[in-house]
Design an enzyme around this catalytic site. Structure first.
Site, PDB file in Angstrom:
ATOM      1  N   ASP A 166     -14.015 -41.553 -24.271  1.00 22.58           N
ATOM      2  CA  ASP A 166     -12.999 -41.668 -25.314  1.00 22.58           C
ATOM      3  C   ASP A 166     -13.647 -42.060 -26.649  1.00 22.58           C
ATOM      4  O   ASP A 166     -13.020 -41.945 -27.709  1.00 22.58           O
ATOM      5  CB  ASP A 166     -11.989 -42.748 -24.901  1.00 22.58           C
ATOM      6  CG  ASP A 166     -10.565 -42.299 -25.086  1.00 22.58           C
ATOM      7  OD1 ASP A 166     -10.354 -41.163 -25.547  1.00 22.58           O
ATOM      8  OD2 ASP A 166      -9.663 -43.091 -24.779  1.00 22.58           O
TER       9      ASP A 166
ATOM     10  N   LYS B 295      -4.211 -34.390 -18.984  1.00 18.58           N
ATOM     11  CA  LYS B 295      -5.661 -34.568 -18.833  1.00 18.58           C
ATOM     12  C   LYS B 295      -6.095 -34.227 -17.410  1.00 18.58           C
ATOM     13  O   LYS B 295      -7.112 -33.565 -17.197  1.00 18.58           O
ATOM     14  CB  LYS B 295      -6.050 -36.007 -19.215  1.00 18.58           C
ATOM     15  CG  LYS B 295      -5.946 -36.238 -20.720  1.00 18.58           C
ATOM     16  CD  LYS B 295      -5.978 -37.696 -21.136  1.00 18.58           C
ATOM     17  CE  LYS B 295      -5.685 -37.812 -22.631  1.00 18.58           C
ATOM     18  NZ  LYS B 295      -5.541 -39.176 -23.107  1.00 18.58           N
TER      19      LYS B 295
ATOM     20  N   GLN C 109      -5.946 -45.184 -20.878  1.00 15.37           N
ATOM     21  CA  GLN C 109      -4.915 -44.623 -21.760  1.00 15.37           C
ATOM     22  C   GLN C 109      -4.278 -45.703 -22.638  1.00 15.37           C
ATOM     23  O   GLN C 109      -3.852 -46.741 -22.156  1.00 15.37           O
ATOM     24  CB  GLN C 109      -3.837 -43.923 -20.896  1.00 15.37           C
ATOM     25  CG  GLN C 109      -2.769 -43.215 -21.693  1.00 15.37           C
ATOM     26  CD  GLN C 109      -3.321 -42.056 -22.525  1.00 15.37           C
ATOM     27  OE1 GLN C 109      -4.090 -41.236 -22.045  1.00 15.37           O
ATOM     28  NE2 GLN C 109      -2.931 -41.996 -23.794  1.00 15.37           N
TER      29      GLN C 109
END
Ligand code: NDP
Length: 291
Positions: free
Chosen positions: A116, A49, A93
């Site tokens: 997200d 990322k 994450q």
């Protein structure tokens, strides 16, 4: 059979974003990447990322709290990022350590920075077909992959295998939306579904997201169906240096013989997830330039 190349489609999206970001004068969009602990898969996902953000010209800030961080301290960190006007998107994450309530963390991220797409408000906006929200990256990537591969879902029977909040439920809602490219009839299957093969065999488009290696076999698929394999499973393979190979939820050798289009694993949905995270970050910047 046509192979749907996720690497190629993701590269096109990244190139488009790069051009868009190059035209921004002044501050560039910034994503905060929070990784708790040293889980090897998380380490490699966050690295990817960070690398993709740099390629596009985004700023990224990697924050690495220790595995022992308390939920209160993680909340405080998220609050700080929520309030920081130089941060446009926040990604925490997954997976988080067991002592932390993951859903509560997702809810803590400001909806305006929730790139997200796991915050309650953004999940709700999918149901309301409100385009100001952020769609979680894997479902958004699946829809984009279908659209860019010339698959129009209108009037099709889409069967989704799996009902997780991360993939199954949101992708089912997206396919159901009454808008161009979607407008499908959707069936969602899960571990409580009876006679699953009878349902999957009806699918014009089959989306497999259950986390079971090579679960979907040729006898479960209608000839000519489009098959999207979301699964990423590690299967022991002593012949390889790593000791394992990656495989999807679909038995590719047999299903690819009868599908009209199919995604490989790796190189299908996976690369799209990262590309859509970047797209959401640029969207967050555009929607809230002075957060
Ligand atoms: P979850 O484990 O959260 O959900 C799995 C779903 O599949 C559940 O709804 C479960 O049913 C259902 N299921 C499990 N076993 C069966 C079965 N035998 N028959 C029918 N349904 C079953 O997984 P995720 O959605 O998070 O991930 C699914 C897969 O996708 C994994 O391999 C994951 O690694 C991969 N993935 C890939 C991404 C990418 O970028 N390509 C991103 C995210 C995930 P129930 O609800 O009843 O328990």
């Amino acid at each position: 059979m046509e192979l749907i190349d996720g690497n190629q489609v993701a590269a096109a999206i990244i190139a488009e974003l790069k051009a868009e970001v190059a035209a921004f004068t002044g501050r560039k969009p910034c994503i905060a990447l929070v990784r708790v602990g040293e889980d090897p898969a998380s380490v490699s996902y966050v690295k990817k990322k960070e690398k993709t953000a740099a390629e596009i010209g985004l700023t990224s800030r990697v924050i690495l709290p220790p595995l022992s961080i308390s939920q209160a301290d993680l909340f405080a960190l998220i609050d700080q990022l929520n309030a920081d006007p130089t941060v446009d998107g926040i990604l925490v994450q997954s997976p988080l350590p067991k002592h932390i309530d993951e859903l509560a963390v997702f809810r803590r991220v400001s909806p305006a920075k929730d790139v997200d797409g796991f915050n309650t408000l953004n999940l709700g906006k999918i149901a309301q077909e409100d385009e100001t929200g952020f769609v979680s990256c894997t479902p958004a990537g699946i829809m984009e992959l279908l659209a860019r591969s010339g698959v129009d879902l209108k009037g099709k029977h889409v069967v989704v295998l799996g009902r997780s909040l991360i993939v199954g439920k949101p992708v089912a809602l997206l396919a159901l939306q009454k808008k161009a490219g979607a407008n499908a009839t959707v069936t969602v299957c899960h571990s409580g579904t009876t006679n699953l093969p009878a349902l999957t065999r009806q699918a014009d488009v089959l989306i497999a997201a259950i986390g079971r290696a090579e679960f979907v076999t040729a006898d479960m698929v209608k000839p000519g169906a489009v098959v999207i394999d979301v699964g990423i499973n590690r299967v022991p393979d002593p012949a390889r240096k790593t000791g394992y190979r990656l495989t999807g939820d679909v038995h590719f050798p047999s299903v690819s013989l009868l599908a009209s289009k199919i995604t490989p694993v790796p190189g299908g949905v996976g690369p799209m997830t990262v590309a859509m995270l970047m797209k959401n970050t640029v969207k967050a910047f555009r929607l809230h330039p002075a957060q």
